[in-house]
Write a protein that holds these residues in place. Structure first.
Motif, PDB file in Angstrom:
ATOM      1  N   GLN A  72      54.174  33.786  67.831  1.00 39.30           N
ATOM      2  CA  GLN A  72      55.265  34.583  67.528  1.00 39.30           C
ATOM      3  C   GLN A  72      55.779  35.487  68.572  1.00 39.30           C
ATOM      4  N   GLY A 120      59.290  39.559  66.528  1.00 39.53           N
ATOM      5  CA  GLY A 120      60.151  39.342  65.228  1.00 39.53           C
ATOM      6  C   GLY A 120      60.962  37.883  65.068  1.00 39.53           C
ATOM      7  N   ARG A 121      60.249  36.881  65.822  1.00 37.14           N
ATOM      8  CA  ARG A 121      61.001  35.745  65.833  1.00 37.14           C
ATOM      9  C   ARG A 121      60.110  34.755  64.871  1.00 37.14           C
ATOM     10  N   GLY A 122      60.275  33.378  64.953  1.00 37.92           N
ATOM     11  CA  GLY A 122      59.680  32.373  64.265  1.00 37.92           C
ATOM     12  C   GLY A 122      58.238  31.999  64.643  1.00 37.92           C
ATOM     13  N   LEU A 123      57.607  31.227  63.966  1.00 38.69           N
ATOM     14  CA  LEU A 123      56.333  30.807  64.098  1.00 38.69           C
ATOM     15  C   LEU A 123      56.163  29.450  64.959  1.00 38.69           C
TER      16      LEU A 123
END
Lengths: 113, 113
Positions: free
Chosen positions: B37, B40-43
């Motif tokens: 990650q 603050g973003r996606g997995l």
């Protein structure tokens, strides 16, 4: 490469308002999930969905939450009356079968003010 | 009990060095998945390793699984600045029928040029 897409990327809402977070899972996948991550904390399971019904839900997933797969492609999470503590990043995930890779979307950052 | 705990919590290395992080868990698993990650973003899914597997490779990534010790490791070889991210392990327990994951708190990796 197929991917899970989530909209919106960021949503700001007033406390008490209803929000709907949208997800388009990968097309041939059968298992769907919502997770959330409060800032600085672990990713937490909310709910799993299979065969058009909830298969499992966590304690977090109370009566204020609901999920729906209205049209065979979208998978939505609704929060009926948002609270400040619902502020988090919400992730949708899908997989084609159990014991396989689960792919996550980019997340929706929900801010409740 | 906590499932899927990573260590170290933070790791700072120079470009070109290897980064190793570990994940321990407490109950039997079907599989363990590693995710990255960016802030603050996606997995982003990295690797899935099933309980009957001991080692898997994907590019510069190597994952091992020791079910007797209930632990897994993720090795990133020849690290790059772009590897700077948080890395999470997620375990799917054998007692879970619907494939939910339990995430650890993550290892924050910083790779400096």
């Amino acid at each position: 490469e197929p991917e899970v897409t989530q909209t919106p990327s960021h949503q700001v809402t007033q406390m008490g308002q209803e929000v709907i977070l949208r997800c388009v899972p990968i097309s041939n996948h059968l298992y769907f999930y919502w997770y959330r991550q409060i800032l600085g904390q672990k990713v937490e399971f909310l709910v799993s969905f299979y065969n058009n019904e909830i298969s499992e839900k966590s304690e977090i997933f109370d009566d204020q939450f609901s999920v729906e797969r209205p049209d065979g492609s979208n998978f939505t999470l609704k929060i009926r009356s948002t609270k400040l503590e619902d502020s988090a990043m919400y992730f949708c995930a899908s997989r084609d079968n159990l014991n396989t890779e689960a792919f996550f979307g980019q997340g929706t950052r929900l801010t409740v003010v | 009990s906590q499932q899927g705990e990573e260590d170290p919590q933070a790791l700072s290395i120079q470009e070109g060095e290897n980064a190793t992080m570990n994940c321990s868990y407490k109950t039997s698993i079907n599989n363990l998945q590693w995710y990255r990650q960016n802030s603050g973003r996606g997995l982003v899914h990295l690797i899935l390793i099933r309980s009957n597997e001991r080692e898997k490779h994907s590019g510069r990534l190597r994952v091992t699984l020791d079910t007797s010790k209930k632990s897994s490791s993720l090795l990133i070889t020849a690290s790059r600045a772009a590897d700077t991210a948080s890395y999470f392990c997620a375990t799917e327990m054998t007692t879970d029928s619907w494939g939910k994951f339990q995430f650890g708190a993550g290892t924050q990796v910083v790779v400096t040029p």
